[in-house]
Design a protein around this motif. Structure first.
Motif, PDB file in Angstrom:
ATOM      1  N   PRO A  44      29.519   6.944 -19.820  1.00  8.10           N
ATOM      2  CA  PRO A  44      29.605   8.366 -19.478  1.00  8.10           C
ATOM      3  C   PRO A  44      28.242   9.037 -19.411  1.00  8.10           C
ATOM      4  CG  PRO A  44      31.330   7.787 -21.055  1.00  8.10           C
ATOM      5  CD  PRO A  44      30.427   6.589 -20.945  1.00  8.10           C
ATOM      6  N   GLU A  98      26.526   7.850 -16.053  1.00 11.11           N
ATOM      7  CA  GLU A  98      27.254   8.348 -14.872  1.00 11.11           C
ATOM      8  C   GLU A  98      27.157   9.868 -14.762  1.00 11.11           C
ATOM      9  OE1 GLU A  98      30.991   6.795 -13.787  1.00 11.11           O
ATOM     10  OE2 GLU A  98      30.389   4.701 -14.041  1.00 11.11           O
ATOM     11  N   LYS A  99      27.096  10.554 -15.904  1.00 10.04           N
ATOM     12  CA  LYS A  99      26.930  12.017 -15.864  1.00 10.04           C
ATOM     13  C   LYS A  99      25.547  12.382 -15.327  1.00 10.04           C
ATOM     14  CE  LYS A  99      26.767  16.134 -18.849  1.00 10.04           C
ATOM     15  NZ  LYS A  99      27.323  16.982 -17.798  1.00 10.04           N
ATOM     16  N   ASP A 141      25.514  14.507 -11.962  1.00 12.61           N
ATOM     17  CA  ASP A 141      25.014  15.879 -12.052  1.00 12.61           C
ATOM     18  C   ASP A 141      23.805  16.125 -11.143  1.00 12.61           C
ATOM     19  OD1 ASP A 141      26.988  16.315 -13.861  1.00 12.61           O
ATOM     20  OD2 ASP A 141      25.696  16.591 -15.610  1.00 12.61           O
ATOM     21  N   LEU A 172      33.990  13.390 -14.890  1.00  5.26           N
ATOM     22  CA  LEU A 172      32.629  13.837 -14.568  1.00  5.26           C
ATOM     23  C   LEU A 172      32.497  14.327 -13.131  1.00  5.26           C
ATOM     24  CD1 LEU A 172      30.665  10.895 -16.291  1.00  5.26           C
ATOM     25  CD2 LEU A 172      31.198  13.161 -17.246  1.00  5.26           C
ATOM     26  N   GLY A 199      30.544  17.626 -12.103  1.00  2.02           N
ATOM     27  CA  GLY A 199      29.088  17.674 -12.055  1.00  2.02           C
ATOM     28  C   GLY A 199      28.556  17.430 -10.656  1.00  2.02           C
TER      29      GLY A 199
END
Length: 451
Positions: A357, A360-361, A365, A376, A379
């Motif tokens: 996470p 990948e965030k 983002d 997510l 984002g």
């Protein structure tokens, strides 16, 4: 982002060459005195390099004994380089994998089954979109964790839409049928203008001298055009994953016929002479030049549209619905671990991080890719909203009726035949039925023969 760096298909002779290769021990990783291990991580998308470098910087900070060299190889050379690496026993330790190549890479034993590693690490795979995760699984075997996803949506020129009296909301609710064309063709008629300012449904329209077409459709294999029409018409490309091709069934042929009709009957789609791959201009360029007002494309080309067109001049809407309802191809990538890497433990550490996470965030983002972890998604959408583009149509598509990327060992034959035959279909020189029969017969023969 350039055309050659997209994940679209060119002729895939390199994929065929992967078959028959026997991966031997080796790998590009190295270990220095003092215990530092250096891994190589290979990707193909230039526009994603910065985000993944940032992710790797964070990884190295948390793993001071592991260094990662990020290697960028353009899509056009990527699979050839993997082939060469397999033959010379010098593969990258971790690399992007595409579902089109998964069957052959796994068949040849080039990539690692990580199912036991997932279990040992007690990794929670429920965080991933189940449709994405299942594409990388076969029985008890898992070859990768979802790193991202993509769908197909409509990209349009805002000023052309306004001039035609169309709204973004209308674009999100268009429908088509093979007989009347539906509201989809009606909208494209408004957007198509000849050199005299006339539309295809007006007397005197000059189909030989069109200034702007309503839509440009372009895909070497069908991902961004007839596969989606097919899904919207009840067509299934395969009888099952790793099964036989079924592209000559009536629902598929009718969808292909509809796309040919957009060009030759309705005169609302750019002709094959303008869009046939692999030598045509890419879709962002076609839209930027004003040759077409809309197109179907994947979210991987968002950066290319942003670079090619003035800020605020373009938008994204859902694909039209067909007789069987909505539908889009839903694809995604994962990271693969070379099965003979010298440092499997460190490579697994990297794989876990890239699919975590946190990583990948970071990537989502930045507006780089939609994440494999659906919580997510916001984002990525927020990043593009800040750039003035509402990209939620891609997410809406992913949550509706979707078709996964075909899984087959005959991918190379399919792509070679479909490129040859469909170039003729889009030029009006071959019937959809004849092309579908030829593609189906040759692709299924390749499955039987193992080529």
């Amino acid at each position: 982002m350039l055309k050659l760096t997209t994940r679209r298909f060119a002729a895939t002779a390199a994929c065929a060459a992967l078959v028959g290769l026997t991966a031997a021990c080796g790998g590009s990783s190295s270990a220095k005195a003092g215990g530092t291990v250096t891994l190589t991580y290979m990707i193909w998308q230039d526009s994603e390099k910065a985000a993944y470098q940032a992710s790797l910087d964070a990884f190295e900070k948390a793993h001071p004994n592991i260094k990662v060299n990020l290697e960028l190889v353009a899509w056009a050379q990527y699979w050839t380089k993997l082939q060469t690496g397999a033959a010379s026993r010098n593969m990258p330790d971790v690399f992007w994998d595409h579902l089109a190549y998964l069957p052959q890479l796994s068949k040849e034993g080039i990539i690692t089954d990580i199912s036991s590693k997932i279990k040992a690490a007690n990794l929670d795979t429920s965080v991933y979109n189940p449709k994405l995760l299942s594409q990388w699984q076969s029985g008890s075997v898992t070859y990768g964790l979802p790193k991202d996803w993509d769908t197909i949506a409509t990209v349009y020129n805002k000023s052309m839409l306004a001039k035609a009296g169309l709204t973004a909301d209308q674009m999100n609710h268009l429908t088509w049928d093979a007989t009347t064309g539906g509201t989809f063709v009606a909208a494209l008629q408004k957007l198509t203008v000849d050199v005299n300012g006339k539309h295809p449904n007006q007397a005197g329209f000059d189909s030989k001298h069109v200034k702007t077409y309503g839509i440009a459709l372009e895909a070497p294999n069908g991902q961004q055009d007839w596969w989606d029409f097919g899904l919207q018409n009840g067509c299934k490309l395969q009888d099952k994953a790793y099964g036989k091709w079924t592209v000559n069934t009536p629902a598929c042929v009718q969808a292909i016929q509809f796309e040919q009709d957009l060009r030759d009957k309705w005169h609302v789609a750019a002709p094959g002479s303008l869009t046939n791959t692999p030598n045509a201009a890419d879709l962002p360029t076609i839209l930027a030049k004003g040759d077409a007002a809309t197109t179907f494309d994947g979210d991987w080309d968002l950066t290319a549209f942003q670079a090619a067109m003035p800020a605020g001049s373009w938008g994204v809407s859902s694909l039209p619905s067909g007789p069987a309802g909505t539908g889009t191809v839903f694809n995604g990538l994962s990271d693969a671990i070379y099965s003979h890497t010298k440092h499997p433990a460190e490579a697994w550490e990297l794989e876990q991080w890239l699919a975590s996470p946190a990583s990948e965030k970071l990537v989502a983002d930045s507006g780089t890719v939609w994440p494999g972890i659906p919580t997510l998604n916001g984002g990525f959408a927020a990043a593009w909203k800040q750039k003035g583009v509402d990209v939620t149509a891609f997410q809406t598509g992913s949550e509706g009726n979707t078709m996964g990327y075909p899984l087959t060992t005959s991918n190379t034959t399919f792509n070679n035949v479909v490129l040859q035959d469909f170039n003729q279909v889009w030029l009006g020189q071959m019937t959809p039925q004849a092309a579908a029969d030829d593609v189906n017969t040759k692709s299924n023969a390749a499955i039987t023969s193992g080529n």
